[in-house]
Motif scaffolding. Structure first.
Motif, PDB file in Angstrom:
ATOM      1  N   ALA A  18      45.019  14.178  36.771  1.00 17.63           N
ATOM      2  CA  ALA A  18      46.326  13.610  36.419  1.00 17.63           C
ATOM      3  C   ALA A  18      46.375  13.322  34.929  1.00 17.63           C
ATOM      4  N   GLY A  19      47.599  13.426  34.386  1.00 20.38           N
ATOM      5  CA  GLY A  19      47.837  12.994  33.024  1.00 20.38           C
ATOM      6  C   GLY A  19      47.276  13.912  31.964  1.00 20.38           C
ATOM      7  N   PRO A  20      47.448  13.516  30.713  1.00 17.87           N
ATOM      8  CA  PRO A  20      46.963  14.339  29.592  1.00 17.87           C
ATOM      9  C   PRO A  20      45.452  14.309  29.490  1.00 17.87           C
ATOM     10  N   THR A  21      44.915  15.306  28.854  1.00 20.40           N
ATOM     11  CA  THR A  21      43.477  15.390  28.601  1.00 20.40           C
ATOM     12  C   THR A  21      43.218  14.989  27.157  1.00 20.40           C
ATOM     13  N   TYR A  35      47.117  20.156  35.991  1.00 21.46           N
ATOM     14  CA  TYR A  35      47.812  20.057  37.269  1.00 21.46           C
ATOM     15  C   TYR A  35      47.005  19.153  38.197  1.00 21.46           C
ATOM     16  N   THR A  36      47.700  18.353  38.968  1.00 22.49           N
ATOM     17  CA  THR A  36      47.046  17.284  39.717  1.00 22.49           C
ATOM     18  C   THR A  36      46.096  17.773  40.809  1.00 22.49           C
ATOM     19  N   MET A  37      46.281  18.999  41.305  1.00 19.92           N
ATOM     20  CA  MET A  37      45.395  19.501  42.366  1.00 19.92           C
ATOM     21  C   MET A  37      44.491  20.623  41.887  1.00 19.92           C
ATOM     22  N   SER A  38      45.043  21.589  41.170  1.00 15.55           N
ATOM     23  CA  SER A  38      44.233  22.729  40.739  1.00 15.55           C
ATOM     24  C   SER A  38      43.351  22.395  39.540  1.00 15.55           C
ATOM     25  N   ILE A 132      53.925  20.279  39.830  1.00 15.79           N
ATOM     26  CA  ILE A 132      52.954  19.565  39.011  1.00 15.79           C
ATOM     27  C   ILE A 132      51.560  19.592  39.628  1.00 15.79           C
ATOM     28  N   LYS A 133      51.460  19.946  40.903  1.00 15.26           N
ATOM     29  CA  LYS A 133      50.148  19.953  41.548  1.00 15.26           C
ATOM     30  C   LYS A 133      49.343  21.221  41.266  1.00 15.26           C
ATOM     31  N   HIS A 171      61.050  12.636  35.331  1.00 12.92           N
ATOM     32  CA  HIS A 171      62.321  12.463  36.005  1.00 12.92           C
ATOM     33  C   HIS A 171      62.539  13.503  37.091  1.00 12.92           C
ATOM     34  N   THR A 172      61.605  14.408  37.305  1.00 10.91           N
ATOM     35  CA  THR A 172      61.676  15.348  38.409  1.00 10.91           C
ATOM     36  C   THR A 172      60.378  15.235  39.196  1.00 10.91           C
ATOM     37  N   PRO A 173      60.267  14.272  40.118  1.00 17.22           N
ATOM     38  CA  PRO A 173      59.009  14.065  40.843  1.00 17.22           C
ATOM     39  C   PRO A 173      58.551  15.334  41.546  1.00 17.22           C
ATOM     40  N   GLY A 174      57.288  15.667  41.341  1.00 12.75           N
ATOM     41  CA  GLY A 174      56.731  16.855  41.969  1.00 12.75           C
ATOM     42  C   GLY A 174      56.820  18.103  41.118  1.00 12.75           C
ATOM     43  N   TYR A 175      57.655  18.086  40.090  1.00 11.06           N
ATOM     44  CA  TYR A 175      57.826  19.255  39.231  1.00 11.06           C
ATOM     45  C   TYR A 175      57.725  18.849  37.769  1.00 11.06           C
TER      46      TYR A 175
END
Length: 205
Positions: A18-21, A35-38, A132-133, A171-175
């Motif tokens: 999650a978040g920036p690196t 990306y939160t999953m990959s 985002i995942k 402002h676009t949850p999930g994307y």
């Protein structure tokens, strides 16, 4: 219950990113995220470009729908010149209902095109809306439903305006709006943020 005959099974937890690196894009100097999953890297488009890109998409859709509405009006006027169609031609409520009922199917089709290939706003802003995942696109069917859902939430516009002043707002949850003009998207390697701990150590060494 764990024991000799029922040993405790330890489930491997899937890593969450999650978040920036600590990496910075070499082309835009924007933070590189994961990306939160990959866990793959990406650089998101700026909030202002995302805002104006979506505004352009909305303007294009409204213009296309106005053209459709104008065609309906012209058809009604043409029907009034035919005595055989007078009864239907003077039913204004029928044509108003036709235009109203066409709103959501037209919006859905527009969203299908946007979800599959992207539209004018994406092209102008050099961005692409992805999950985002894992960075995948929504596709035609989900893209259509997303477009319809937006029409039910007037405050979405308010969130977009707020996002111009708050680049970190999701402002676009999930994307997430993926920046296609970033150096990372063009194959350029990012660099370590000098202000980070690892960056400071790398500079010191």
């Amino acid at each position: 219950m764990p024991g000799p005959f029922f040993p405790e099974v330890v489930m491997a937890k899937k890593p969450e990113f999650a978040g920036p690196t600590q990496l910075i894009d070499s082309g835009t100097n924007r933070p590189v995220r994961q990306y939160t999953m990959s866990g793959q890297y990406y650089v998101r488009a700026t909030a202002s470009r995302h805002f104006w890109g979506r505004v352009l998409d909305g303007v294009v859709f409204l213009a296309a729908f106005c053209v459709f509405s104008l065609l309906v009006v012209c058809t009604q006027l043409a029907m009034k010149n035919s005595p055989a169609l007078w009864e239907l031609a003077y039913e204004d409520s029928f044509f108003m209902a036709l235009v109203a009922l066409a709103w959501f199917p037209a919006l859905y089709v527009y969203g299908m095109i946007w979800g599959k290939w992207g539209l004018f706003g994406d092209k102008a802003a050099h961005m692409r809306s992805v999950r985002i995942k894992d960075g995948t696109i929504s596709g035609a069917w989900i893209g259509g439903w997303r477009a319809v859902a937006w029409s039910f939430f007037p405050f979405y516009v308010v969130l977009l305006i707020v996002s111009v002043f708050d680049g970190g707002m999701d402002h676009t949850p999930g994307y997430v709006p993926l920046g296609l003009d970033s150096g990372f998207a063009k194959g350029q390697a990012p660099f370590l943020n000098p202000s980070s701990v690892d960056g400071a150590r790398a500079q010191a060494s």
